[in-house]
Motif scaffolding. Structure first.
Motif, PDB file in Angstrom:
ATOM      1  N   GLY A  12      35.499  33.456  33.191  1.00 18.59           N
ATOM      2  CA  GLY A  12      36.760  34.171  32.993  1.00 18.59           C
ATOM      3  C   GLY A  12      37.869  33.251  32.508  1.00 18.59           C
ATOM      4  N   MET A  13      37.928  32.027  33.059  1.00 19.44           N
ATOM      5  CA  MET A  13      38.941  31.062  32.610  1.00 19.44           C
ATOM      6  C   MET A  13      38.707  30.671  31.154  1.00 19.44           C
ATOM      7  SD  MET A  13      39.837  28.525  35.827  1.00 19.44           S
ATOM      8  CE  MET A  13      38.355  27.586  35.632  1.00 19.44           C
ATOM      9  N   TRP A  14      37.438  30.464  30.807  1.00 18.50           N
ATOM     10  CA  TRP A  14      37.102  30.087  29.422  1.00 18.50           C
ATOM     11  C   TRP A  14      37.585  31.180  28.463  1.00 18.50           C
ATOM     12  CZ3 TRP A  14      34.158  32.408  25.636  1.00 18.50           C
ATOM     13  CH2 TRP A  14      33.857  31.620  24.532  1.00 18.50           C
ATOM     14  N   LEU A  15      37.316  32.430  28.804  1.00 24.67           N
ATOM     15  CA  LEU A  15      37.733  33.534  27.950  1.00 24.67           C
ATOM     16  C   LEU A  15      39.253  33.611  27.863  1.00 24.67           C
ATOM     17  CD1 LEU A  15      36.919  36.014  26.264  1.00 24.67           C
ATOM     18  CD2 LEU A  15      37.045  37.356  28.383  1.00 24.67           C
ATOM     19  N   GLN A  16      39.933  33.460  28.963  1.00 21.75           N
ATOM     20  CA  GLN A  16      41.401  33.558  28.996  1.00 21.75           C
ATOM     21  C   GLN A  16      42.034  32.498  28.098  1.00 21.75           C
ATOM     22  OE1 GLN A  16      43.860  31.393  30.589  1.00 21.75           O
ATOM     23  NE2 GLN A  16      45.488  32.822  30.103  1.00 21.75           N
ATOM     24  N   ARG A  17      41.456  31.307  28.061  1.00 24.42           N
ATOM     25  CA  ARG A  17      42.013  30.224  27.236  1.00 24.42           C
ATOM     26  C   ARG A  17      41.891  30.519  25.750  1.00 24.42           C
ATOM     27  NH1 ARG A  17      39.336  26.087  31.143  1.00 24.42           N
ATOM     28  NH2 ARG A  17      41.028  25.870  32.644  1.00 24.42           N
ATOM     29  N   ARG A  18      41.049  31.454  25.363  1.00 28.32           N
ATOM     30  CA  ARG A  18      40.884  31.824  23.958  1.00 28.32           C
ATOM     31  C   ARG A  18      41.865  32.915  23.544  1.00 28.32           C
ATOM     32  NH1 ARG A  18      38.091  28.507  25.869  1.00 28.32           N
ATOM     33  NH2 ARG A  18      36.770  27.184  24.626  1.00 28.32           N
ATOM     34  N   ARG A  19      42.731  33.320  24.455  1.00 30.19           N
ATOM     35  CA  ARG A  19      43.758  34.328  24.198  1.00 30.19           C
ATOM     36  C   ARG A  19      43.197  35.541  23.462  1.00 30.19           C
ATOM     37  NH1 ARG A  19      47.568  33.048  27.513  1.00 30.19           N
ATOM     38  NH2 ARG A  19      48.285  30.931  27.344  1.00 30.19           N
TER      39      ARG A  19
END
Length: 193
Positions: free
Chosen positions: A98-105
Motif C-alpha cells: 500500500g505504501m509503494w502504491l501511495q508513493r506513485r500518486r
C-alpha cells in the motif's frame, strides 16, 4: 478534511472492518485483514509507527477473543503455531504494498489501475508466502512437511486469499475515486493522504 482527522477516520474504519470480519476467513463477510493492512499502508503511511502496530495488536486481540470464546486455549489452538508471529512481517508485506502504491500518486486512470493490481498481487503473494510458509513449516498439524506438500498448500490457498483481498481493495479504490470525484465537483480539495 484535515489530514489528522482524515487519517483518524481511516484508522477507525479499518479497525472496525478488521474486527468485524476477522472471525471467519471465508464466511459471508470474509476476513478483511490482508486488505486492511494494504489500505492502511496506502492511507496511513505517515502513521506507520503507530497505526501498523495498533492494527497488528487488534488482529491478535480479535484472534485471542474468538479462540477464547470457543472455549479453547489461544496457545493450543490449531492456527497458533510458532509461525503465528510471522503474521507481523506477512502483514507488513501488505502494508508495504500500500505504501509503494501511495508513493506513485495514483490517479483514476488505466496506469494507476495497473499499478494497483500489480501491488495487490505482489503483496498477497509475499504475504501468503510468509504466513502460510511459517504455519506449514512450524505447525504440529503438518506431520511430515515436504516441499511438494508446502507448494500444494501454498497454491491451494493463494487464490482464495487473493480474491478476498482484491474485492476489499477494489471496493476501497472505487470509494476513493467516488469521494475524490465528488470533492472535485464541489470544488473541495481531493482526498488527503
Amino acid at each position: 478534511m484535515p489530514r489528522t482527522a482524515f487519517r483518524s477516520l481511516i484508522l477507525l474504519l479499518l479497525a472496525v472492518l478488521m474486527a468485524g470480519t476477522r472471525a471467519d476467513h471465508f464466511g459471508p463477510l470474509p476476513d478483511a485483514s490482508w486488505a486492511v493492512f494494504f489500505i492502511g499502508g496506502f492511507y496511513l503511511a505517515a502513521w506507520t509507527r503507530a497505526a501498523f502496530p495498533a492494527l497488528m495488536a487488534l488482529a491478535v486481540a480479535v484472534d485471542w477473543l474468538v479462540i477464547s470464546a470457543s472455549g479453547q486455549s489461544f496457545w493450543q489452538h490449531y492456527c497458533v503455531s510458532p509461525g503465528y508471529w510471522a503474521l507481523v512481517p506477512a502483514y507488513f508485506a501488505m502494508w508495504a504494498g500500500g505504501m509503494w502504491l501511495q508513493r506513485r500518486r495514483p490517479a483514476a486512470d488505466l496506469r494507476s489501475l495497473g499499478l494497483l493490481a500489480a501491488s495487490v498481487v505482489l503483496s498477497v503473494v509475499v504475504c501468503q508466502l510468509i504466513s502460510q510458509g511459517a504455519f506449514y513449516w512450524t505447525s504440529d498439524v503438518v506431520a511430515e512437511p515436504t516441499l511438494a506438500g508446502w507448494w500444494k498448500n501454498y497454491t491451494d490457498w493463494l487464490l482464495p486469499f487473493m480474491a478476498t483481498t482484491a474485492r476489499y481493495v477494489g471496493t476501497a479504490a472505487l470509494l476513493h475515486v467516488a469521494v475524490a470525484q465528488a470533492a472535485r465537483l464541489r470544488g473541495a480539495p481531493a482526498v488527503t493522504r
